[in-house]
Design a protein around this motif. Sequence first.
Motif, PDB file in Angstrom:
ATOM      1  N   ILE A 145       0.866  -1.171   0.000  1.00 40.85           N
ATOM      2  CA  ILE A 145       0.000   0.000   0.000  1.00 40.85           C
ATOM      3  C   ILE A 145       0.905   1.223   0.000  1.00 40.85           C
ATOM      4  O   ILE A 145       1.518   1.558   1.008  1.00 40.85           O
ATOM      5  N   GLY A 155       3.649  -5.975   1.858  1.00 39.23           N
ATOM      6  CA  GLY A 155       2.716  -6.751   2.668  1.00 39.23           C
ATOM      7  C   GLY A 155       3.369  -7.252   3.947  1.00 39.23           C
ATOM      8  O   GLY A 155       2.795  -7.161   5.043  1.00 39.23           O
ATOM      9  N   ASN A 166      -3.385  -2.286   6.411  1.00 42.57           N
ATOM     10  CA  ASN A 166      -2.715  -1.746   5.225  1.00 42.57           C
ATOM     11  C   ASN A 166      -1.792  -2.781   4.579  1.00 42.57           C
ATOM     12  O   ASN A 166      -0.763  -2.441   4.005  1.00 42.57           O
ATOM     13  N   CYS A 167      -2.194  -4.041   4.695  1.00 43.57           N
ATOM     14  CA  CYS A 167      -1.496  -5.122   4.007  1.00 43.57           C
ATOM     15  C   CYS A 167      -2.227  -5.351   2.685  1.00 43.57           C
ATOM     16  O   CYS A 167      -3.365  -5.819   2.665  1.00 43.57           O
ATOM     17  N   GLY A 168      -1.594  -4.979   1.578  1.00 43.88           N
ATOM     18  CA  GLY A 168      -2.277  -5.095   0.298  1.00 43.88           C
ATOM     19  C   GLY A 168      -1.395  -4.702  -0.863  1.00 43.88           C
ATOM     20  O   GLY A 168      -0.173  -4.810  -0.781  1.00 43.88           O
ATOM     21  N   GLN A 186      -6.322   0.573  -4.753  1.00 44.37           N
ATOM     22  CA  GLN A 186      -5.593  -0.171  -3.724  1.00 44.37           C
ATOM     23  C   GLN A 186      -6.486  -1.273  -3.181  1.00 44.37           C
ATOM     24  O   GLN A 186      -7.674  -1.056  -2.930  1.00 44.37           O
ATOM     25  N   VAL A 187      -5.915  -2.460  -3.044  1.00 41.15           N
ATOM     26  CA  VAL A 187      -6.656  -3.625  -2.567  1.00 41.15           C
ATOM     27  C   VAL A 187      -5.944  -4.212  -1.363  1.00 41.15           C
ATOM     28  O   VAL A 187      -4.728  -4.067  -1.212  1.00 41.15           O
ATOM     29  N   LYS A 188      -6.688  -4.881  -0.510  1.00 35.75           N
ATOM     30  CA  LYS A 188      -6.123  -5.452   0.714  1.00 35.75           C
ATOM     31  C   LYS A 188      -6.200  -6.979   0.679  1.00 35.75           C
ATOM     32  O   LYS A 188      -7.044  -7.550   0.000  1.00 35.75           O
ATOM     33  N   ILE A 189      -5.297  -7.613   1.406  1.00 33.04           N
ATOM     34  CA  ILE A 189      -5.300  -9.068   1.528  1.00 33.04           C
ATOM     35  C   ILE A 189      -5.359  -9.449   3.003  1.00 33.04           C
ATOM     36  O   ILE A 189      -5.033  -8.640   3.879  1.00 33.04           O
ATOM     37  N   SER A 190      -5.768 -10.674   3.257  1.00 30.80           N
ATOM     38  CA  SER A 190      -5.846 -11.182   4.628  1.00 30.80           C
ATOM     39  C   SER A 190      -5.117 -12.519   4.697  1.00 30.80           C
ATOM     40  O   SER A 190      -5.719 -13.576   4.481  1.00 30.80           O
ATOM     41  N   GLN A 204      -0.902 -10.672  -3.141  1.00 36.72           N
ATOM     42  CA  GLN A 204      -1.065  -9.268  -3.530  1.00 36.72           C
ATOM     43  C   GLN A 204      -1.280  -9.148  -5.039  1.00 36.72           C
ATOM     44  O   GLN A 204      -2.147  -8.393  -5.499  1.00 36.72           O
ATOM     45  N   ALA A 207      -4.725 -10.349  -6.062  1.00 38.71           N
ATOM     46  CA  ALA A 207      -5.775  -9.415  -5.660  1.00 38.71           C
ATOM     47  C   ALA A 207      -5.832  -8.197  -6.573  1.00 38.71           C
ATOM     48  O   ALA A 207      -6.910  -7.618  -6.771  1.00 38.71           O
TER      49      ALA A 207
END
Length: 255
Positions: A145, A155, A166-168, A186-190, A204, A207
């Motif tokens: 991000i 990430g 803000n992991c993405g 901007q996209v986020k991951i889990s 990332q 996504a």
Amino acid sequence: MKLVMLVGDGASSKITAQALIEAGFDNTVIYCEKGISKLSMLKARARRLGWFKVFGQVMFLALVQPVLKRQGAERRETLMQNHGLFATWPQNIVVHHVDTINSPDVEKALTDAAPDAVIVNGTRILKRHILSATPAPYLNIHAGISPRYRGVHGGYWALYQNDPENCGATLHLVDPGVDTGDVVLQVKISPCRSDNFTTYPLMQQAAALPALIDTLRRLSEKQSILKQPPLMHDSRQWYHPTLFEYIRGRFQGVK
């Protein structure tokens, strides 16, 4: 629609190329650079960070990353299958190998090709004469991000900083800076418990690829690129972790 890809010879470049071809962007020309020698890279990084820091990074890359790659192999394969990704160059697409993406030959090729868009992935920083070779937009998927997590392994560093929200990844326009161009999306991951340092970048990329494809489709329909303000405005460039930083992160539960 005509695309030019400026890439490094890594898995993420091949994954991006395959995804674009499968999305119907088959009028694509690829220029792949050999990259900087490891010694030159180490010297340049030492001038910026100091030899002690670089030594710690080398120790991490030599001792820890191979173990993490083995541990994350099954998870990476699952991610590839679930997202329909392939880490090979597309068939019937010529890949032009060049010493550096900033060469006059690449500049001329860009000017002559007159592409509708230029996709950048895994190269050294593009110089101004390359960025001005065509008026087409230059697009890049950054594994972080930005601008809070510019550089590499954004990430991982978000998790390390106890900043999982803000992991993405960031799809952005390329400018002469390091991941400083205007944000498109901007996209986020889990990440889950089976993820680690070697699987975050793949998550990332998976996504963010739909955002890249959607942006290219907009361009093909003569629509403008949508932009958005970055999620965070503070800025920092990050590098590979050192062995000591990684060990500290493991005690915090970050793999």
